[in-house]
Design a protein around this motif. Structure first.
Motif, mmCIF file in Angstrom:
data_model
loop_
_atom_site.group_PDB
_atom_site.id
_atom_site.type_symbol
_atom_site.label_atom_id
_atom_site.label_comp_id
_atom_site.label_asym_id
_atom_site.label_seq_id
_atom_site.Cartn_x
_atom_site.Cartn_y
_atom_site.Cartn_z
ATOM 1 N N ARG A 45 -4.081 2.778 1.906
ATOM 2 C CA ARG A 45 -3.410 2.738 0.603
ATOM 3 C C ARG A 45 -1.916 2.477 0.775
ATOM 4 N NH1 ARG A 45 -6.093 7.875 -2.678
ATOM 5 N NH2 ARG A 45 -8.267 7.271 -2.346
ATOM 6 N N PHE A 46 -1.316 3.159 1.726
ATOM 7 C CA PHE A 46 0.113 2.994 2.004
ATOM 8 C C PHE A 46 0.419 1.541 2.384
ATOM 9 C CE2 PHE A 46 3.516 2.885 5.177
ATOM 10 C CZ PHE A 46 4.557 3.486 4.493
ATOM 11 N N LEU A 47 -0.356 1.001 3.317
ATOM 12 C CA LEU A 47 -0.127 -0.375 3.771
ATOM 13 C C LEU A 47 -0.377 -1.385 2.657
ATOM 14 C CD1 LEU A 47 -1.656 -0.214 7.363
ATOM 15 C CD2 LEU A 47 0.774 -0.351 6.737
ATOM 16 N N ASN A 48 -1.362 -1.140 1.825
ATOM 17 C CA ASN A 48 -1.640 -2.045 0.712
ATOM 18 C C ASN A 48 -0.415 -2.171 -0.194
ATOM 19 O OD1 ASN A 48 -3.291 -3.710 -1.041
ATOM 20 N ND2 ASN A 48 -3.403 -1.935 -2.383
ATOM 21 N N LEU A 49 0.243 -1.077 -0.462
ATOM 22 C CA LEU A 49 1.424 -1.114 -1.337
ATOM 23 C C LEU A 49 2.662 -1.646 -0.622
ATOM 24 C CD1 LEU A 49 1.000 2.244 -3.256
ATOM 25 C CD2 LEU A 49 0.604 -0.066 -4.114
ATOM 26 N N THR A 50 2.934 -1.137 0.557
ATOM 27 C CA THR A 50 4.176 -1.519 1.236
ATOM 28 C C THR A 50 4.145 -2.972 1.708
ATOM 29 O OG1 THR A 50 3.385 -0.552 3.329
ATOM 30 C CG2 THR A 50 4.776 0.837 1.906
ATOM 31 N N ARG A 51 2.996 -3.500 2.064
ATOM 32 C CA ARG A 51 2.900 -4.911 2.458
ATOM 33 C C ARG A 51 3.134 -5.833 1.269
ATOM 34 N NH1 ARG A 51 -2.175 -4.269 6.623
ATOM 35 N NH2 ARG A 51 -0.900 -3.637 8.407
ATOM 36 N N GLN A 52 2.961 -5.317 0.065
ATOM 37 C CA GLN A 52 3.234 -6.095 -1.139
ATOM 38 C C GLN A 52 4.643 -5.833 -1.659
ATOM 39 O OE1 GLN A 52 -0.163 -6.411 -4.014
ATOM 40 N NE2 GLN A 52 -0.878 -4.671 -2.815
ATOM 41 N N ASP A 53 5.420 -5.093 -0.895
ATOM 42 C CA ASP A 53 6.817 -4.801 -1.204
ATOM 43 C C ASP A 53 7.016 -3.856 -2.393
ATOM 44 O OD1 ASP A 53 9.499 -4.990 -0.460
ATOM 45 O OD2 ASP A 53 9.887 -6.547 -1.941
ATOM 46 N N TYR A 54 6.038 -3.004 -2.650
ATOM 47 C CA TYR A 54 6.244 -1.947 -3.636
ATOM 48 C C TYR A 54 7.007 -0.810 -2.961
ATOM 49 C CZ TYR A 54 2.950 -4.160 -6.828
ATOM 50 O OH TYR A 54 2.331 -5.037 -7.679
ATOM 51 N N PRO A 55 7.898 -0.152 -3.676
ATOM 52 C CA PRO A 55 8.673 0.926 -3.064
ATOM 53 C C PRO A 55 7.841 2.188 -2.831
ATOM 54 C CG PRO A 55 9.302 0.652 -5.364
ATOM 55 C CD PRO A 55 8.309 -0.428 -5.052
ATOM 56 N N TYR A 56 8.089 2.822 -1.700
ATOM 57 C CA TYR A 56 7.386 4.046 -1.315
ATOM 58 C C TYR A 56 8.422 4.944 -0.655
ATOM 59 C CZ TYR A 56 2.800 6.234 -0.375
ATOM 60 O OH TYR A 56 1.693 7.035 -0.380
ATOM 61 N N LEU A 57 8.670 6.109 -1.229
ATOM 62 C CA LEU A 57 9.742 6.996 -0.790
ATOM 63 C C LEU A 57 9.225 8.371 -0.405
ATOM 64 C CD1 LEU A 57 12.124 6.288 -3.806
ATOM 65 C CD2 LEU A 57 12.318 5.301 -1.506
ATOM 66 N N VAL A 58 9.965 9.048 0.452
ATOM 67 C CA VAL A 58 9.718 10.459 0.738
ATOM 68 C C VAL A 58 11.008 11.233 0.545
ATOM 69 C CG1 VAL A 58 7.813 10.073 2.355
ATOM 70 C CG2 VAL A 58 10.145 10.229 3.234
ATOM 71 N N ALA A 59 10.836 12.529 0.270
ATOM 72 C CA ALA A 59 11.960 13.456 0.211
ATOM 73 C C ALA A 59 11.772 14.460 1.344
ATOM 74 C CB ALA A 59 12.000 14.184 -1.127
ATOM 75 N N CYS A 60 12.843 14.678 2.089
ATOM 76 C CA CYS A 60 12.806 15.616 3.213
ATOM 77 C C CYS A 60 13.722 16.794 2.916
ATOM 78 C CB CYS A 60 13.262 14.930 4.498
ATOM 79 S SG CYS A 60 12.245 13.507 4.958
ATOM 80 N N ASN A 61 13.284 17.978 3.318
ATOM 81 C CA ASN A 61 14.138 19.148 3.139
ATOM 82 C C ASN A 61 15.250 19.135 4.191
ATOM 83 O OD1 ASN A 61 12.995 20.102 5.544
ATOM 84 N ND2 ASN A 61 11.789 21.698 4.555
ATOM 85 N N GLY A 62 16.084 20.160 4.195
ATOM 86 C CA GLY A 62 17.214 20.231 5.114
ATOM 87 C C GLY A 62 16.835 20.191 6.582
ATOM 88 N N GLU A 63 15.589 20.536 6.886
ATOM 89 C CA GLU A 63 15.114 20.501 8.279
ATOM 90 C C GLU A 63 14.430 19.187 8.629
ATOM 91 O OE1 GLU A 63 12.791 23.882 7.579
ATOM 92 O OE2 GLU A 63 14.622 25.035 7.238
#
Length: 185
Positions: A45-63
């Motif tokens: 699913r991730f590759l299907n979206l990112t290979r089509q240039d759709y944005p995919y983001l994560v949020a990381c905590n302070g660690e």
């Protein structure tokens, strides 16, 4: 508000995405999936979206631990819908109420505008999913509909809320056809 950072998601984030999504599948109505997908499926699913240039983001905590993610993908598969995207946002329960969802959705809107999209649609599982509805309202989404009893999960019928955000002038101007956002497959 706790410290957090946003960045583009990578394949190395798949285990964290699975962990966060599994909780959403098993304990919430934000998704109508009933069985959490495994890492192989989440990777596809991730590759299907990112290979089509759709944005995919994560949020990381302070660690540096991934505690939330968001992405945009095709709203519908037909080519005439190619200028519209649907957003998805998932947070660990402990990450809620810290501004992370607002930051993720805000950045997602910016990226989709940069890519030339014209509409972002929120498809929110559960009319009682007040956090998601309020988040989308806060960032300017307008309610456009309610599918009553459209999902059945946890032994009950669940309504689906539809909300819309206009990008790049929406329907007021024609899109730049030479700039074809996303490649629908």
């Amino acid at each position: 508000m706790s410290a957090f950072t946003l960045r583009e998601a990578t394949l190395a984030d798949i285990p964290a995405l699975c962990r966060i999504y599994e909780h959403a599948v098993l304990h919430g109505t934000a998704t109508y999936e009933l069985t959490p997908p495994d890492e192989t499926e989440m990777t596809a699913r991730f590759l299907n979206l990112t290979r089509q240039d759709y944005p995919y983001l994560v949020a990381c905590n302070g660690e540096g631990r991934v505690v939330a993610y968001a992405y945009a993908g095709p709203f519908r598969a037909r080519p005439a819908y190619r200028w519209s995207v649907e957003d998805s946002i998932y947070l660990e329960p402990e990450a809620q109420g810290q501004g992370i969802g607002t930051a993720l959705l805000g950045r997602l809107l910016e990226l989709c505008e940069e890519k030339g999209f014209r509409q972002m649609i929120a498809v929110i599982g559960g009319a009682d999913n007040h956090g998601s509805v309020k988040l989308h309202q806060k960032l300017g989404f307008k309610p456009i509909g309610l599918f009553e009893g459209s999902g059945f999960k946890f032994g009950r019928w669940i309504d689906t809320v539809l909300m819309q955000y206009t990008l790049n002038g929406g329907k007021e101007t024609l899109p730049d056809e030479s700039r074809y956002p996303g490649t629908l497959v």
